[in-house]
Write a protein that holds these residues in place. Sequence first.
Motif, short mmCIF file in Angstrom:
data_model
loop_
_atom_site.label_atom_id
_atom_site.label_comp_id
_atom_site.label_asym_id
_atom_site.label_seq_id
_atom_site.Cartn_x
_atom_site.Cartn_y
_atom_site.Cartn_z
N THR A 188 0.84 -1.20 0.00
CA THR A 188 0.00 0.00 0.00
C THR A 188 0.87 1.25 0.00
N ILE A 189 0.52 2.17 -0.89
CA ILE A 189 1.15 3.50 -0.85
C ILE A 189 0.06 4.44 -0.35
N ARG A 190 0.27 4.97 0.85
CA ARG A 190 -0.75 5.89 1.39
C ARG A 190 -0.28 7.34 1.20
N LEU A 191 -1.16 8.14 0.63
CA LEU A 191 -0.83 9.54 0.36
C LEU A 191 -1.68 10.45 1.25
N GLU A 192 -1.04 11.49 1.77
CA GLU A 192 -1.77 12.47 2.59
C GLU A 192 -1.33 13.87 2.18
N GLY A 193 -2.28 14.69 1.77
CA GLY A 193 -1.95 16.06 1.38
C GLY A 193 -2.29 16.31 -0.08
N LYS A 194 -1.51 17.17 -0.71
CA LYS A 194 -1.79 17.54 -2.11
C LYS A 194 -0.82 16.85 -3.05
N LEU A 195 -1.36 16.12 -4.00
CA LEU A 195 -0.52 15.48 -5.01
C LEU A 195 -0.37 16.47 -6.16
N VAL A 196 0.59 17.34 -6.02
CA VAL A 196 0.78 18.42 -7.01
C VAL A 196 2.28 18.69 -7.20
N GLY A 197 2.59 19.36 -8.29
CA GLY A 197 3.96 19.85 -8.54
C GLY A 197 5.04 18.81 -8.33
N PRO A 198 6.07 19.18 -7.55
CA PRO A 198 7.24 18.29 -7.42
C PRO A 198 6.91 16.96 -6.71
N TRP A 199 5.80 16.92 -5.98
CA TRP A 199 5.46 15.70 -5.26
C TRP A 199 5.04 14.57 -6.19
N VAL A 200 4.61 14.95 -7.38
CA VAL A 200 4.20 13.93 -8.35
C VAL A 200 5.43 13.12 -8.75
N GLU A 201 6.50 13.84 -9.01
CA GLU A 201 7.76 13.20 -9.38
C GLU A 201 8.27 12.32 -8.23
#
Lengths: 96, 251
Positions: free
Chosen positions: A17-30
């Motif tokens: 599982t990859i759990r994401l918290e917050g905004k998936l935008v900009g440099p975080w996508v990479e």
Amino acid sequence: MAPMLRITIMEEHDVATIRLEGKLVGPWVEELERCWNTAMTGWRNSQLLVDLNMVTFVDASGRALLTKMHNAGAKLMGRGILTTYILEQIGHCQAD
Amino acid sequence: MRPTGLLESELFGHERGAFTGAISQKIGRLELADRGTMFLDEVGDIPLELQPKLLRVLQDQEFERLGSTRTIRVNVRLIAATNRDLGKSVAERQFRSDLFYRLNVFPIRMPPLRERHKDIPLLVRYFVQKFARRMNKQIETIPTEPMNALINWSWPGNVRELENFLERSVILTDGSVLRVPLAELQPEAESSAATDSTLEAADREHIIRLLRETRGTISGANGAAAKLGLKRTTLQSKMQKLGISREDYIL
């Protein structure tokens, strides 16, 4: 500075599982793509689940990456009216 | 907007004892942003008397703290925003033209929400999800009719108005379907006052543009009156009504 995204990676009973918290935008996508690629090498036999329950926003590049992950066999899950809408769109993308 | 003294101290900093209440030295925002980027919101509201000091920073990268004679040099990238028409403020002499041109290096115009209806559904879902989470509510559906009403509303207060309206909608929602107080979104009946002010603004802009072109000449074949197809006296009376002075455009 771009809003933070927390990426947590867990593996249990053949489900990674990859759990994401917050905004998936900009440099975080990479950053997510990098995490995904690294993790994929060790998870060849595991089902991948991407938990988007705590995601608050996804930009166009984030959607593109989620679509790529979905097309590669990852299962995306999330709740909230925006997240489910995005997931529906990604589902449609695959159908197209 | 902060009073001028406070804003000046906030931007440029001050020395101890520079003014009553300055009990210690304060480093200003510009100094803190050295070798970085500073965002200056509502730049159009900066008082005229403070504008030359800001211009000097942009032009020469230097300033002094309040109460100090020591010149400080900074290297700051400035991003400034305003909801005003700065060109108009310049014409009205409320904003310095040299500062305006210095700021206007790479302008980005953010269109009002009413000019980008396509963004509304995404913003609606974003805000509804945000407020529903905060209020621990599970909202799963936004019916088509309210969504269309939201898309078609003119949102004079832009994204802030949309955000506040949706917060209210989420508060009013009990179940899983968003309850939108549609009565608040009645088609806009444009008031005659608003129309008048828009026309007036357009008239004003047009006259000022021609006065600039003609360098303040009103009469004659190449004067502003002839270009507008008006009698000299009619244009003069219009200018008086709009508070435009030809002397401002004579070079």
